[in-house]
Design a protein around this motif. Sequence first.
Motif, PDB file in Angstrom:
ATOM      1  N   UNK A 185      70.361  82.165 -52.208  1.00  0.00           N
ATOM      2  CA  UNK A 185      70.084  83.036 -51.507  1.00  0.00           C
ATOM      3  C   UNK A 185      68.479  83.141 -51.507  1.00  0.00           C
ATOM      4  N   UNK A 186      67.901  82.778 -52.408  1.00  0.00           N
ATOM      5  CA  UNK A 186      66.418  82.374 -52.822  1.00  0.00           C
ATOM      6  C   UNK A 186      65.895  81.450 -51.674  1.00  0.00           C
ATOM      7  N   UNK A 187      66.489  80.526 -51.409  1.00  0.00           N
ATOM      8  CA  UNK A 187      66.175  79.605 -50.456  1.00  0.00           C
ATOM      9  C   UNK A 187      66.189  79.965 -49.150  1.00  0.00           C
ATOM     10  N   UNK A 188      66.693  81.150 -48.783  1.00  0.00           N
ATOM     11  CA  UNK A 188      66.502  81.995 -47.419  1.00  0.00           C
ATOM     12  C   UNK A 188      67.836  81.912 -46.721  1.00  0.00           C
ATOM     13  N   UNK A 189      69.137  81.559 -47.397  1.00  0.00           N
ATOM     14  CA  UNK A 189      70.259  81.856 -46.508  1.00  0.00           C
ATOM     15  C   UNK A 189      70.737  83.338 -47.045  1.00  0.00           C
ATOM     16  N   UNK A 190      71.563  83.513 -46.199  1.00  0.00           N
ATOM     17  CA  UNK A 190      72.387  84.813 -46.098  1.00  0.00           C
ATOM     18  C   UNK A 190      73.779  84.484 -46.619  1.00  0.00           C
ATOM     19  N   UNK A 191      73.945  85.007 -48.127  1.00  0.00           N
ATOM     20  CA  UNK A 191      75.116  84.883 -48.880  1.00  0.00           C
ATOM     21  C   UNK A 191      76.004  86.018 -49.098  1.00  0.00           C
ATOM     22  N   UNK A 192      77.062  85.886 -48.605  1.00  0.00           N
ATOM     23  CA  UNK A 192      77.927  87.156 -48.565  1.00  0.00           C
ATOM     24  C   UNK A 192      79.328  86.738 -49.552  1.00  0.00           C
ATOM     25  N   UNK A 193      79.227  87.384 -50.488  1.00  0.00           N
ATOM     26  CA  UNK A 193      80.536  87.425 -51.553  1.00  0.00           C
ATOM     27  C   UNK A 193      81.507  88.452 -51.258  1.00  0.00           C
TER      28      UNK A 193
END
Length: 694
Positions: free
Chosen positions: A191-199
Amino acid sequence: MAFLEVNKLNKYYPIGDDEKFHALKDIDLSFEKGELVSIIGESGSGKSTLMNLFGGLDSQFTGDIVVNGENIGKYSEQEMVQYHKERVGFVFQSFNLVSHLSILDNVTLAMTLSNVDKETRINRAKEILQQLGLKDQLNKKPNQLSGGQKQRVAIARALVNDPDIIIADEPTGALDSETSNQVLDIIQKIAENGKLVILVTHSELVAGRSSRVVTIADGEIIDNKYTGPIKEVDSDFKMRELDNKQTNKNLSFFSAIRMAFLNMKEKLGRNLLIALGGSIGIMSIVLMLSLGKGVNDYLTDIMNENVNPLVVQVKMTEETETEAAKKEREEEEAAQEDEMNADVPAFPGGDATADENLGPDFQGPPGTQNDLYFEEENIEELEAIDHVEEITEGFTAFSFTSNAIEYEDESYTYMNFGTISPDMTPANLMFGEMPQENEILITEGLATSIVDEASEMIGQEVLVKVEVEGETLEGAYVVSGIYNPGDAVGPTGFFDSVFMTMETFEALAEESDQSIDANVIYLTSESEAFTIDIKNQVKELGYGGSSADILIDVFGQLLDIFTYILTGVAAISLLVSAIMILTVLYISVVERTREIGVIKAIGGRKKDIRRIFVSESFLIGLFSGVLGVAIAYGLTIVGNIIVERTFDATVLHITPLYAGAGILISTIISVLAGLLPANKAAKLDPVEALRRGD
């Protein structure tokens, strides 16, 4: 506008004829890149349904799901495939790794579906696996890894195509607490690398790591709160973006073949048994065809053993007879019939003549009787055939009773009379020499019927009687040689015969005021290579061939029928093998349901799924065909050794055509058998496939 935005999203599941279950109700959400979002809720609340819609696994909904300004609900099938390849990556609770693929192949699977070149995809996968601490596990299979390692492989697979969105379904659900924290550290870094992470999770631990928590209950969002920025974690994971994303490329044929081959290796024993079963049918068909050809070749060789390969025998037919000759012949036949009916007494029980009692169409043995004569235009037509070096005119006559030799006041009948032909050479002589003027050649059987030793007839003078057109010609001649017909086919080989030169026979006819025309022509070919072509041209012109040619054709047709019947019986085993392949591939579809779901989730098209399964059936068919031909070849060697020792002949002739046809037939039947299960696999719903695979 947010990167991912959901407006008035509703999802219904049919539960009866007219009833629907309202799973998601007017959902409104928006997300930005760099967020780590947890969607929490009880089982059945709708969170997994929401995840499937975000990921494009389920496209049956109302409302809008807008990703980077594009409404994915309006995507075509191909656009949705590209969405899976480029925009979204999945991490599943049960890892969903393909068991028969290595760790490296599992990670490169998404890029393989995009037809990325081998070097690029391997380097990319190795880079990510090294970042995730798995550089020493590349060639292992999933069952050789721990749970945490498997989840890291699943994360690597989700990241390999550098997607914008990572969707993780209970990513720590199957892990212990220590491993869960390690995995969550990696997810935070993503996520810090700019991805949208949905858990999607039940876990408070997971939710506590998120920058935002969305709570869902009964298909409605009941809470949507920000928990602050993502906390720094101690992780060495760094992800480099993919330099050049592959677009509008799909799984190649060779990649599908490789994937099918790897799966076949996993079930090697089962696939070998299937291939062996299929090879029995191919082996049987190839052996039957080889037997038919071998026997045909053997008979042809025997028939042609004593025939000059350069000589083609030609006889007239009614088709090639000129109109004038036909009219003259019919008038003569009518006159002869009237004369015979007037002079010859009727047989008991009727008024038919002796010849008529033998049947109206009786002409003696095949190819022995010919009352049609060559006209000049016929000879010119034959001379014009390509590669004919020489034309020799001849005459043959056959009679059951009238032809005879008189020697020392005794009469000895013979049936076949003929003039010397180019395919009769000194090599065919048992004793003596070829006849010259006023000399004859007789067969061994006729000679031994006159004297005890055939050689005793050499130099003896005999009276020769030969019937021509109802009239018996007589002349005294010296026996110059004894002819050995060997295995020759036709009147020469079957019956006692007398031969003289055409010049001697014409002189005999002149003594009885008869004019003799040739009723047989011998064409000498420039080369043995042209003989078959000359025979074919003779047939095309409508002329008849020799007795040997006629019998070869008859035997050939009988052998073809025999071969086709046996081949048809052998082909039944091919039907059985096709059913086996069909059954096994259906079982394979059931066994690989989860794999199919994963492939679709990471961008596999229906065509790709179909291609993988068809490739598997192709390989089974190909291997069956090769194995069947190999077994048939081995049996041919053994069989020919046994037959040659027993009968001094070989009767099994495998040709490259038969071998190639066997392999081709096996492959085609296998592919056709694989189409139904391949289509079934291609039509599987990815959500259902993943659910049933769990």
